[in-house]
Design a protein around this motif. Sequence first.
Motif, PDB file in Angstrom:
ATOM      1  N   VAL A  96      -3.964  -4.422   0.222  1.00  0.00           N
ATOM      2  CA  VAL A  96      -4.210  -3.668   1.169  1.00  0.00           C
ATOM      3  C   VAL A  96      -2.665  -2.620   2.128  1.00  0.00           C
ATOM      4  O   VAL A  96      -2.483  -1.687   1.469  1.00  0.00           O
ATOM      5  N   ASP A  97      -2.233  -3.619   2.167  1.00  0.00           N
ATOM      6  CA  ASP A  97      -0.503  -3.760   3.205  1.00  0.00           C
ATOM      7  C   ASP A  97       0.095  -2.865   2.324  1.00  0.00           C
ATOM      8  O   ASP A  97       1.046  -1.363   2.633  1.00  0.00           O
ATOM      9  N   ARG A  98      -0.183  -3.045   1.014  1.00  0.00           N
ATOM     10  CA  ARG A  98       1.248  -1.619  -0.195  1.00  0.00           C
ATOM     11  C   ARG A  98       0.324  -0.605   0.234  1.00  0.00           C
ATOM     12  O   ARG A  98       1.359   0.411   0.476  1.00  0.00           O
ATOM     13  N   TYR A  99      -0.191  -0.773  -0.074  1.00  0.00           N
ATOM     14  CA  TYR A  99      -1.050   0.606  -0.404  1.00  0.00           C
ATOM     15  C   TYR A  99      -0.251   1.892   1.205  1.00  0.00           C
ATOM     16  O   TYR A  99      -0.851   2.435   1.471  1.00  0.00           O
ATOM     17  N   ARG A 100      -0.901   0.933   2.351  1.00  0.00           N
ATOM     18  CA  ARG A 100      -1.152   1.330   3.077  1.00  0.00           C
ATOM     19  C   ARG A 100       0.455   2.248   3.522  1.00  0.00           C
ATOM     20  O   ARG A 100       0.664   2.806   4.888  1.00  0.00           O
ATOM     21  N   GLU A 101       1.162   1.323   3.230  1.00  0.00           N
ATOM     22  CA  GLU A 101       2.960   1.381   3.257  1.00  0.00           C
ATOM     23  C   GLU A 101       3.553   2.943   2.686  1.00  0.00           C
ATOM     24  O   GLU A 101       3.796   3.813   3.239  1.00  0.00           O
ATOM     25  N   ARG A 102       2.868   2.890   1.630  1.00  0.00           N
ATOM     26  CA  ARG A 102       2.579   4.096   0.527  1.00  0.00           C
ATOM     27  C   ARG A 102       2.426   5.406   0.801  1.00  0.00           C
ATOM     28  O   ARG A 102       2.838   6.380   1.070  1.00  0.00           O
ATOM     29  N   TRP A 103       0.894   5.158   1.979  1.00  0.00           N
ATOM     30  CA  TRP A 103       0.740   6.468   2.289  1.00  0.00           C
ATOM     31  C   TRP A 103       1.038   6.015   3.766  1.00  0.00           C
ATOM     32  O   TRP A 103       0.900   8.180   3.760  1.00  0.00           O
ATOM     33  N   SER A 104       1.767   5.704   4.452  1.00  0.00           N
ATOM     34  CA  SER A 104       2.451   6.110   5.454  1.00  0.00           C
ATOM     35  C   SER A 104       3.697   6.798   5.357  1.00  0.00           C
ATOM     36  O   SER A 104       3.938   8.012   5.966  1.00  0.00           O
ATOM     37  N   ASP A 105       4.044   6.795   4.529  1.00  0.00           N
ATOM     38  CA  ASP A 105       5.650   7.074   3.728  1.00  0.00           C
ATOM     39  C   ASP A 105       5.133   8.385   3.503  1.00  0.00           C
ATOM     40  O   ASP A 105       6.194   9.492   4.121  1.00  0.00           O
ATOM     41  N   ARG A 106       3.619   8.918   3.247  1.00  0.00           N
ATOM     42  CA  ARG A 106       4.028  10.086   2.066  1.00  0.00           C
ATOM     43  C   ARG A 106       3.107  11.373   3.462  1.00  0.00           C
ATOM     44  O   ARG A 106       3.717  12.099   3.426  1.00  0.00           O
ATOM     45  N   PHE A 107       2.365  10.125   4.558  1.00  0.00           N
ATOM     46  CA  PHE A 107       1.948  11.257   5.849  1.00  0.00           C
ATOM     47  C   PHE A 107       3.531  10.961   6.537  1.00  0.00           C
ATOM     48  O   PHE A 107       3.803  12.475   7.557  1.00  0.00           O
ATOM     49  N   ASP A 108       4.311  10.430   6.702  1.00  0.00           N
ATOM     50  CA  ASP A 108       5.556  10.535   7.147  1.00  0.00           C
ATOM     51  C   ASP A 108       6.377  12.035   6.404  1.00  0.00           C
ATOM     52  O   ASP A 108       7.006  13.354   7.474  1.00  0.00           O
ATOM     53  N   ARG A 109       6.195  12.043   5.321  1.00  0.00           N
ATOM     54  CA  ARG A 109       6.973  13.257   4.707  1.00  0.00           C
ATOM     55  C   ARG A 109       6.619  14.358   4.774  1.00  0.00           C
ATOM     56  O   ARG A 109       6.727  15.440   5.119  1.00  0.00           O
ATOM     57  N   LEU A 110       5.199  14.606   4.980  1.00  0.00           N
ATOM     58  CA  LEU A 110       4.283  15.578   5.062  1.00  0.00           C
ATOM     59  C   LEU A 110       4.393  15.707   6.344  1.00  0.00           C
ATOM     60  O   LEU A 110       4.376  17.355   7.007  1.00  0.00           O
ATOM     61  N   ASP A 111       4.849  15.029   7.172  1.00  0.00           N
ATOM     62  CA  ASP A 111       4.769  15.991   9.042  1.00  0.00           C
ATOM     63  C   ASP A 111       5.971  16.283   9.025  1.00  0.00           C
ATOM     64  O   ASP A 111       6.452  17.407  10.114  1.00  0.00           O
TER      65      ASP A 111
END
Length: 115
Positions: free
Chosen positions: A84-99
């Motif tokens: 789960v953490d692997r996917y959480r990190e990916r989504w967190s990075d994507r949300f940071d870029r979107l922000d």
Amino acid sequence: MPDDPLSLTFAALADPTRRAILARLADGEATVNELAEPFDMSLQAVSKHLKVLERAGLISRGRDAQWRPCRLETAPLETVSEWVDRYRERWSDRFDRLDAEIRRIRRGQEGHGHD
């Protein structure tokens, strides 16, 4: 049903009764009778849940004379957490870029002086 460890763990965790059993075992070892107490089901039904948890490696059963305590085994949960953490990190990075992109767009709009 696939029998790879991650699939077995997710299948075992999919049932609320099994999750409640694991929550109880997080407090310490317990017998089948102790685990069955809060549920409105037969000992046989609880035993079936325990077999699913045992097959997934989430619990183990000891032997102390006639007492067979069940205990929580955390390794499969750690594997799920890592997955789960692997996917959480990916989504967190994507949300940071979107922000950052949204902030960039807003700065551009403010610079154009919209009325």
